[in-house]
Design a protein around this motif. Structure first.
Motif, PDB file in Angstrom:
ATOM      1  N   VAL A 124       0.848  -1.195   0.000  1.00 52.66           N
ATOM      2  CA  VAL A 124       0.000   0.000   0.000  1.00 52.66           C
ATOM      3  C   VAL A 124       0.882   1.242   0.000  1.00 52.66           C
ATOM      4  CG1 VAL A 124      -1.773   1.271   1.273  1.00 52.66           C
ATOM      5  CG2 VAL A 124      -1.812  -1.231   1.258  1.00 52.66           C
ATOM      6  N   ILE A 125       0.515   2.229  -0.815  1.00 54.03           N
ATOM      7  CA  ILE A 125       1.246   3.497  -0.821  1.00 54.03           C
ATOM      8  C   ILE A 125       0.928   4.254   0.456  1.00 54.03           C
ATOM      9  CG2 ILE A 125       1.612   5.674  -2.032  1.00 54.03           C
ATOM     10  CD1 ILE A 125       2.634   3.196  -3.509  1.00 54.03           C
ATOM     11  N   VAL A 126       1.973   4.650   1.192  1.00 53.02           N
ATOM     12  CA  VAL A 126       1.790   5.310   2.482  1.00 53.02           C
ATOM     13  C   VAL A 126       2.554   6.638   2.485  1.00 53.02           C
ATOM     14  CG1 VAL A 126       1.430   3.158   3.731  1.00 53.02           C
ATOM     15  CG2 VAL A 126       3.748   4.076   3.500  1.00 53.02           C
ATOM     16  N   PRO A 127       2.082   7.617   3.274  1.00 52.43           N
ATOM     17  CA  PRO A 127       2.762   8.908   3.337  1.00 52.43           C
ATOM     18  C   PRO A 127       4.012   8.847   4.194  1.00 52.43           C
ATOM     19  CG  PRO A 127       0.890   8.895   4.833  1.00 52.43           C
ATOM     20  CD  PRO A 127       0.855   7.583   4.092  1.00 52.43           C
ATOM     21  N   GLY A 128       4.818   9.886   4.122  1.00 53.33           N
ATOM     22  CA  GLY A 128       5.990  10.001   4.963  1.00 53.33           C
ATOM     23  C   GLY A 128       5.642  10.443   6.369  1.00 53.33           C
ATOM     24  N   TYR A 129       6.634  10.395   7.250  1.00 55.28           N
ATOM     25  CA  TYR A 129       6.403  10.732   8.658  1.00 55.28           C
ATOM     26  C   TYR A 129       5.896  12.161   8.819  1.00 55.28           C
ATOM     27  CZ  TYR A 129       7.393  11.589  13.611  1.00 55.28           C
ATOM     28  OH  TYR A 129       7.289  11.920  14.939  1.00 55.28           O
ATOM     29  N   ASP A 130       6.554  13.122   8.152  1.00 62.20           N
ATOM     30  CA  ASP A 130       6.154  14.512   8.313  1.00 62.20           C
ATOM     31  C   ASP A 130       4.753  14.760   7.762  1.00 62.20           C
ATOM     32  OD1 ASP A 130       7.013  14.037   5.754  1.00 62.20           O
ATOM     33  OD2 ASP A 130       8.356  15.762   5.631  1.00 62.20           O
ATOM     34  N   GLU A 131       4.356  14.008   6.719  1.00 59.86           N
ATOM     35  CA  GLU A 131       2.998  14.128   6.199  1.00 59.86           C
ATOM     36  C   GLU A 131       1.984  13.578   7.197  1.00 59.86           C
ATOM     37  OE1 GLU A 131       2.814  13.235   1.689  1.00 59.86           O
ATOM     38  OE2 GLU A 131       4.606  12.195   2.420  1.00 59.86           O
ATOM     39  N   GLU A 132       2.290  12.445   7.820  1.00 59.31           N
ATOM     40  CA  GLU A 132       1.398  11.903   8.838  1.00 59.31           C
ATOM     41  C   GLU A 132       1.309  12.840  10.040  1.00 59.31           C
ATOM     42  OE1 GLU A 132       1.143   7.588   9.766  1.00 59.31           O
ATOM     43  OE2 GLU A 132       3.022   7.471   8.646  1.00 59.31           O
ATOM     44  N   LEU A 133       2.441  13.425  10.392  1.00 56.32           N
ATOM     45  CA  LEU A 133       2.487  14.307  11.552  1.00 56.32           C
ATOM     46  C   LEU A 133       1.805  15.633  11.270  1.00 56.32           C
ATOM     47  CD1 LEU A 133       3.691  14.558  14.442  1.00 56.32           C
ATOM     48  CD2 LEU A 133       5.726  15.566  13.380  1.00 56.32           C
ATOM     49  N   GLY A 134       1.900  16.083  10.022  1.00 57.36           N
ATOM     50  CA  GLY A 134       1.320  17.371   9.651  1.00 57.36           C
ATOM     51  C   GLY A 134       2.268  18.534   9.835  1.00 57.36           C
ATOM     52  N   SER A 135       3.546  18.257  10.084  1.00 54.26           N
ATOM     53  CA  SER A 135       4.559  19.308  10.239  1.00 54.26           C
ATOM     54  C   SER A 135       5.939  18.684  10.109  1.00 54.26           C
ATOM     55  CB  SER A 135       4.419  19.992  11.603  1.00 54.26           C
ATOM     56  OG  SER A 135       4.637  19.069  12.644  1.00 54.26           O
ATOM     57  N   ASP A 136       6.943  19.531   9.925  1.00 49.17           N
ATOM     58  CA  ASP A 136       8.321  19.050   9.872  1.00 49.17           C
ATOM     59  C   ASP A 136       8.773  18.625  11.273  1.00 49.17           C
ATOM     60  OD1 ASP A 136       8.403  19.604   7.188  1.00 49.17           O
ATOM     61  OD2 ASP A 136       9.295  21.589   7.466  1.00 49.17           O
ATOM     62  N   SER A 137       9.643  17.631  11.299  1.00 49.09           N
ATOM     63  CA  SER A 137      10.117  17.127  12.593  1.00 49.09           C
ATOM     64  C   SER A 137      11.479  16.486  12.421  1.00 49.09           C
ATOM     65  CB  SER A 137       9.129  16.101  13.152  1.00 49.09           C
ATOM     66  OG  SER A 137       9.653  15.461  14.293  1.00 49.09           O
ATOM     67  N   ASN A 138      12.297  16.573  13.475  1.00 48.42           N
ATOM     68  CA  ASN A 138      13.591  15.894  13.490  1.00 48.42           C
ATOM     69  C   ASN A 138      13.556  14.610  14.326  1.00 48.42           C
ATOM     70  OD1 ASN A 138      15.261  17.369  11.801  1.00 48.42           O
ATOM     71  ND2 ASN A 138      15.685  18.905  13.387  1.00 48.42           N
ATOM     72  N   THR A 139      12.362  14.127  14.648  1.00 45.93           N
ATOM     73  CA  THR A 139      12.243  12.894  15.430  1.00 45.93           C
ATOM     74  C   THR A 139      12.648  11.694  14.591  1.00 45.93           C
ATOM     75  OG1 THR A 139      10.472  13.813  16.777  1.00 45.93           O
ATOM     76  CG2 THR A 139      10.636  11.411  16.688  1.00 45.93           C
ATOM     77  N   GLU A 140      13.465  10.822  15.168  1.00 46.02           N
ATOM     78  CA  GLU A 140      13.911   9.627  14.447  1.00 46.02           C
ATOM     79  C   GLU A 140      12.858   8.524  14.518  1.00 46.02           C
ATOM     80  OE1 GLU A 140      14.895   8.575  18.638  1.00 46.02           O
ATOM     81  OE2 GLU A 140      15.003  10.420  17.425  1.00 46.02           O
ATOM     82  N   THR A 141      12.594   7.890  13.384  1.00 46.34           N
ATOM     83  CA  THR A 141      11.712   6.717  13.339  1.00 46.34           C
ATOM     84  C   THR A 141      12.513   5.442  13.107  1.00 46.34           C
ATOM     85  OG1 THR A 141      11.326   6.904  10.944  1.00 46.34           O
ATOM     86  CG2 THR A 141       9.835   8.124  12.405  1.00 46.34           C
TER      87      THR A 141
END
Length: 476
Positions: free
Chosen positions: A286-303
């Motif tokens: 399944v095509i899934v969004p990136g972390y920042d897209e899921e979060l709704g903002s830019d972030s430096n949190t490591e996944t």
């Protein structure tokens, strides 16, 4: 060892963990006859519910999350349940809760609330006689975000409960295969003589998830993979792999040996760690969004985190331990790989000898596999043709008739019985945080930012290089 509890209090009884894990686990234990007839279970939360409404809530949770064949006489389980409404930040409800519990009871308390609520909850219980010598308390993670906050939480709980009455939970320790690791090492003469730097080349521990943020948006962005997975689950697995033989299988002996390992962990240098954050891609087809897209903002949190570390003691000197965890990886898997050293001399010309490898699968499947070199059948070739073959032990096949348990079943039963062996002691938690805090401090000092990786991949390419520069390949 404490006396068996005759009352279990579930704080956060209407929350997600209670619905998915705690109530189904307790129902399964009851169906198997493992709970005493005297055990009374009191649920408490802010929701306004009657006893009958809470029992209906519990029934729906059990029917959703526990297979029908494991429920047994669910009516008997539901009849154990009562409910007491309580806002833990105000003192009014504690008297009602104490009244529900009654006098002179052996009480086990499961605290499934936000850590910020631990201090007022413990104070409220202490003020109303629920934290006396007949009570014990179980704490659900996270226990802080660093060493300082962890100490503050532990101090707040220790104000009312002595250490032998505090049960810090790590649900990985309730998994059958994790406990089997202890049996594998210390109940078989085959492995223990080889379990050292002379015979083991390296160890890998992988905890991979295919999911993204799901419902944990705010929590995860404040936490990240290092704190969420490495600080607790992965370091507990590492400690069980590396610890010295305890004198006996009891809480004090096992945890003494684990904490020695955690204190012997070498600090991780900047070039021995990789951080990543997933971008859009394909996960489970399944095509899934990136972390920042899921979060709704830019972030430096490591996944994603990959680490290389060593244990500075005689048994493990020179043996690298590789740890890897992340979200949106190609498969959901938790496993430990122990790769043994190569034979010192090959007598088989032209044969490529592969080192023996022990793979301990923890999830989604619980199994143990040992790879060996064996002769390929036939006489067509000159000399001897060799190939690597696995010896597999699938736990469900090895123990037919035994159903797969929820990890919380074992831990809840141990809490009720007062056995701390599979729970985490304060000095373990603090040793884990000290090691993790050092890694984060190095990241901040070096301005280390997570490297992007595509969802559905095994993380940044630098994670592969972290192992391959030592001639090691990640087990996939």
């Amino acid at each position: 060892m404490h006396n068996k509890a005759d009352t279990l209090i579930l704080f956060g009884a209407t929350g997600d963990l209670s619905q998915r894990m705690l109530l189904p686990s307790l129902c399964a234990l009851d169906a198997d006859g493992l709970l005493s007839d005297e055990l009374h279970i009191v649920g408490t939360a802010r929701s306004e519910l009657s006893d009958s409404e809470f029992r209906n809530f519990a029934r729906e949770a059990v029917e959703k999350h526990l297979p029908a064949h494991r429920r047994g006489g669910m009516a008997d389980f539901l009849n154990r349940l009562t409910y007491s409404q309580l806002d833990v930040t105000t003192p009014e409800g504690y008297a009602d809760l104490a009244g529900k519990v009654g006098k002179d009871r052996q009480v086990a308390i499961f605290l499934s609330t936000a850590p910020s609520l631990f201090q007022p909850t413990v104070k409220g219980m202490a003020d109303h006689g629920l934290a006396d010598a007949n009570s014990r308390i179980c704490l659900e993670k996270p226990l802080g975000v660093d060493l300082e906050s962890s100490c503050a939480i532990n101090d707040a709980v220790a104000a009312a409960f002595s250490e032998e009455r505090i049960f810090r939970i790590d649900h990985y320790l309730g998994k059958e295969t994790v406990q089997n690791l202890i049996a594998l090492r210390f109940a078989n003469i085959l492995f223990e003589p080889l379990w050292n730097a002379q015979h083991i080349d390296h160890v890998q521990i992988t905890v991979a998830e295919t999911v993204g943020l799901e419902s944990r948006v705010d929590f995860y962005d404040d936490t990240g993979a290092l704190r969420d997975m490495v600080q607790n689950h992965m370091l507990q697995l590492l400690a069980l792999v590396a610890m010295e033989p305890p004198s006996s299988f009891d809480a004090g002996s096992v945890r003494d040996e684990k904490v020695k390992v955690l204190r012997a962990l070498r600090a991780v240098e900047t070039n021995e760690s990789v951080t990543g954050q997933y971008r859009g891609g394909a996960s489970d087809g399944v095509i899934v969004p990136g972390y920042d897209e899921e979060l709704g903002s830019d972030s430096n949190t490591e996944t994603f985190v990959a680490l290389k570390t060593h244990i500075d003691n005689w048994r493990w000197q020179g043996v690298p331990f590789y740890l890897r965890t992340g979200k949106r990886l190609p498969e959901r898997v938790t496993e430990i790989v122990v790769q043994f050293a190569c034979v010192p001399h090959s007598i088989f010309p032209g044969a490529r000898l592969m080192p023996n490898k022990l793979v301990i699968g923890i999830q989604p499947e619980e199994n143990i596999s040992l790879s060996l070199m064996a002769k390929v059948p036939g006489i067509e070739h000159e000399g001897m043709t060799l190939r690597e073959v696995p010896l597999d032990i699938a736990m469900p096949d090895a123990f037919t008739g035994k159903h797969k348990r929820i990890a919380y079943e074992r831990l809840l039963l141990d809490l009720i019985n007062g056995d701390q062996t599979l729970f985490v002691r304060r000095d373990e938690v603090e040793a884990q945080w000290k090691w993790v805090d050092n890694i984060r401090a190095n990241w901040e000092a070096d301005g280390k930012a997570p490297k992007p990786y595509s969802a559905g991949s095994w993380g940044p390419s630098s994670a592969i290089a972290l192992a391959e520069r030592d001639g090691v390949s990640w087990h996939e």
